[in-house]
Design a protein around this motif. Structure first.
Motif, mmCIF file in Angstrom:
data_model
loop_
_atom_site.group_PDB
_atom_site.id
_atom_site.type_symbol
_atom_site.label_atom_id
_atom_site.label_comp_id
_atom_site.label_asym_id
_atom_site.label_seq_id
_atom_site.Cartn_x
_atom_site.Cartn_y
_atom_site.Cartn_z
ATOM 1 N N SER A 192 -10.596 4.543 -3.961
ATOM 2 C CA SER A 192 -9.845 5.358 -2.766
ATOM 3 C C SER A 192 -9.657 5.453 -0.934
ATOM 4 C CB SER A 192 -8.979 5.989 -3.354
ATOM 5 O OG SER A 192 -8.116 5.268 -4.181
ATOM 6 N N THR A 223 -6.946 -4.582 -1.587
ATOM 7 C CA THR A 223 -6.825 -4.734 -0.600
ATOM 8 C C THR A 223 -6.651 -6.051 0.249
ATOM 9 O OG1 THR A 223 -8.254 -2.813 0.180
ATOM 10 C CG2 THR A 223 -7.847 -4.271 2.269
ATOM 11 N N ALA A 271 -0.988 0.947 5.771
ATOM 12 C CA ALA A 271 -1.202 1.716 5.349
ATOM 13 C C ALA A 271 -1.379 3.445 5.981
ATOM 14 C CB ALA A 271 -3.120 1.725 5.739
ATOM 15 N N ARG A 272 -0.971 3.954 7.327
ATOM 16 C CA ARG A 272 -0.669 5.057 7.780
ATOM 17 C C ARG A 272 1.274 5.673 7.073
ATOM 18 N NH1 ARG A 272 -3.503 3.854 13.187
ATOM 19 N NH2 ARG A 272 -5.329 5.584 13.156
ATOM 20 N N PRO A 332 1.007 -1.447 0.215
ATOM 21 C CA PRO A 332 0.162 0.108 -0.001
ATOM 22 C C PRO A 332 0.166 1.457 0.241
ATOM 23 C CG PRO A 332 -1.111 -1.508 1.429
ATOM 24 C CD PRO A 332 0.677 -2.146 1.154
ATOM 25 N N TYR A 349 -1.961 -4.563 7.959
ATOM 26 C CA TYR A 349 -2.724 -3.347 7.314
ATOM 27 C C TYR A 349 -2.300 -1.656 7.680
ATOM 28 C CZ TYR A 349 -4.844 -1.515 3.224
ATOM 29 O OH TYR A 349 -5.273 -0.717 2.446
ATOM 30 N N THR A 372 1.588 5.615 0.377
ATOM 31 C CA THR A 372 -0.131 6.387 0.536
ATOM 32 C C THR A 372 0.563 8.464 -0.096
ATOM 33 O OG1 THR A 372 1.981 6.904 1.960
ATOM 34 C CG2 THR A 372 0.082 5.652 3.031
ATOM 35 N N LYS A 425 -3.832 10.878 4.333
ATOM 36 C CA LYS A 425 -3.739 10.425 2.851
ATOM 37 C C LYS A 425 -4.265 8.895 1.846
ATOM 38 C CE LYS A 425 -0.599 9.032 6.452
ATOM 39 N NZ LYS A 425 0.565 9.273 7.082
ATOM 40 N N VAL A 463 -4.757 6.009 0.982
ATOM 41 C CA VAL A 463 -4.008 4.377 0.979
ATOM 42 C C VAL A 463 -3.985 3.747 -0.548
ATOM 43 C CG1 VAL A 463 -4.336 2.013 1.954
ATOM 44 C CG2 VAL A 463 -4.902 4.863 2.816
ATOM 45 N N ASP A 464 -3.110 3.618 -0.525
ATOM 46 C CA ASP A 464 -3.121 2.153 -2.347
ATOM 47 C C ASP A 464 -3.586 2.790 -3.279
ATOM 48 O OD1 ASP A 464 -1.592 -0.362 -3.146
ATOM 49 O OD2 ASP A 464 -2.701 -1.514 -1.994
ATOM 50 N N ASN A 465 -3.473 4.309 -3.414
ATOM 51 C CA ASN A 465 -4.178 5.189 -4.465
ATOM 52 C C ASN A 465 -3.524 4.211 -6.249
ATOM 53 O OD1 ASN A 465 -6.098 6.674 -5.231
ATOM 54 N ND2 ASN A 465 -5.008 7.275 -6.161
ATOM 55 N N GLU A 477 -10.885 11.508 7.194
ATOM 56 C CA GLU A 477 -10.560 9.405 6.740
ATOM 57 C C GLU A 477 -11.662 9.501 6.220
ATOM 58 O OE1 GLU A 477 -10.998 5.824 10.312
ATOM 59 O OE2 GLU A 477 -10.757 8.039 11.262
#
Length: 301
Positions: free
Chosen positions: A54, A227, A298-299, A7, A294, A9, A60, A62-64, A104
């Motif tokens: 997404s 994911t 992701a962060r 992933p 994850y 960011t 941010k 994630v895994d865009n 979020e």
């Protein structure tokens, strides 16, 4: 960015939220109330379009890059030209998230074949596609379901044969979700001939009593979950045993653990299937470990 590396960011500068909700439509950022699509849009008439979602976490994306690659593939599969490069899409997403002050939640993107007189055949090749985007604030990390586990039901899979294409034709999924809603549960897992295909908006996983992680292999029978791919990479890095194979509803109910993955749920433990407890009826240790891993990447961890 390389989707295969895990992933990714993209930093988004969150600005003050304006009073109207802002959406993007065909080159313009507009207040929600002012956005209009003609009735002859083929997405409205024929569900002739593709969408992508997404996640946004801590401001941010994630895994865009992987999500945008899947958008590009789906568009190509039905012959709609991609109106933007990856960099252009990312810039639009970033600005839309910033304009709406989303910390979020989700970014939704949709491309249809455009506006033309109603006819089943494709319109002229130079017909501009319709491009629409919006954001939704959503609690992903602190979702109470992640602590107690989600209850799910199973339903027959009645969808078309190209489920690997992320089409806006989602009536079968809507009906499955409604079955889940009527039962007071979070998700529905669909099945064919007793074998689980996927969730109505997620990828299905089980953990066997031998501690083997099982999910159905990719094919035209299911969507290639972003994911899903990230979780399988994490599991491999943790030296977990993995089997990509079909599994039955009965095997799922008898599993030690179960969970589903999606951009909006990340890794969601499953506590019951059709009222039957999975394992001890609460999130299992392997599921919780994968969710924590994850969340960390992701962060940006």
């Amino acid at each position: 960015m390389n989707p295969a590396s895990g992933p990714q960011t993209v930093l988004i500068e969150v600005i003050d939220v304006p009073s109207p909700r802002i959406v993007y439509l065909n080159g313009a950022f507009l207040p929600f109330e002012e956005a209009r699509v003609p009735i002859m849009d083929r997405g409205f008439l024929f569900a002739d379009g593709i969408y992508e979602v997404s996640a946004v976490l801590d401001g941010k994306l994630v895994d865009n890059a992987a999500h945008l690659a899947r958008l590009d593939r789906s568009l190509a599969e039905i012959g709609i030209r991609n109106p933007h490069t990856l960099a252009e899409w990312e810039k639009l997403e970033t600005e839309l998230v910033a304009r709406n002050g989303v910390s979020e939640g989700l970014v939704y993107m949709q491309v249809t074949r455009g506006v033309a007189e109603r006819d089943f055949a494709f319109p002229p090749a130079d017909t501009p596609p319709t491009v629409m985007m919006f954001t939704q604030g959503k609690t992903i990390v602190a979702n109470p379901l992640a602590e107690r586990g989600a209850a799910i039901v199973t339903v027959e899979d009645i969808r078309w044969k190209r489920r690997d294409i992320k089409s806006v034709a989602l009536l079968a999924q809507v009906l499955a979700k409604q079955v889940a809603a009527a039962a007071g549960v979070a998700e529905a897992w669909m099945h064919e001939d007793g074998l689980v295909t996927e969730g109505s908006s997620s990828t299905a996983f089980i953990v066997t009593k031998e501690r083997v992680l099982v999910t159905r292999p990719l094919s035209t029978a299911l969507l290639p979950g972003i994911t899903r791919a990230a979780v399988l990479r994490l599991a491999a890095e943790e030296d977990l045993r993995i089997e990509e194979r079909p599994f039955s509803v009965a095997e799922a109910k008898d599993a030690a653990e179960a969970f589903y993955t999606s951009a909006s749920a990340f890794v969601m433990p499953v506590s019951t299937i059709d009222g039957h407890k999975v394992g001890e009826g609460r999130p299992g240790p392997l599921t919780l470990r994968l969710r924590a891993l994850y969340l960390d990447i992701a962060r940006g961890g």
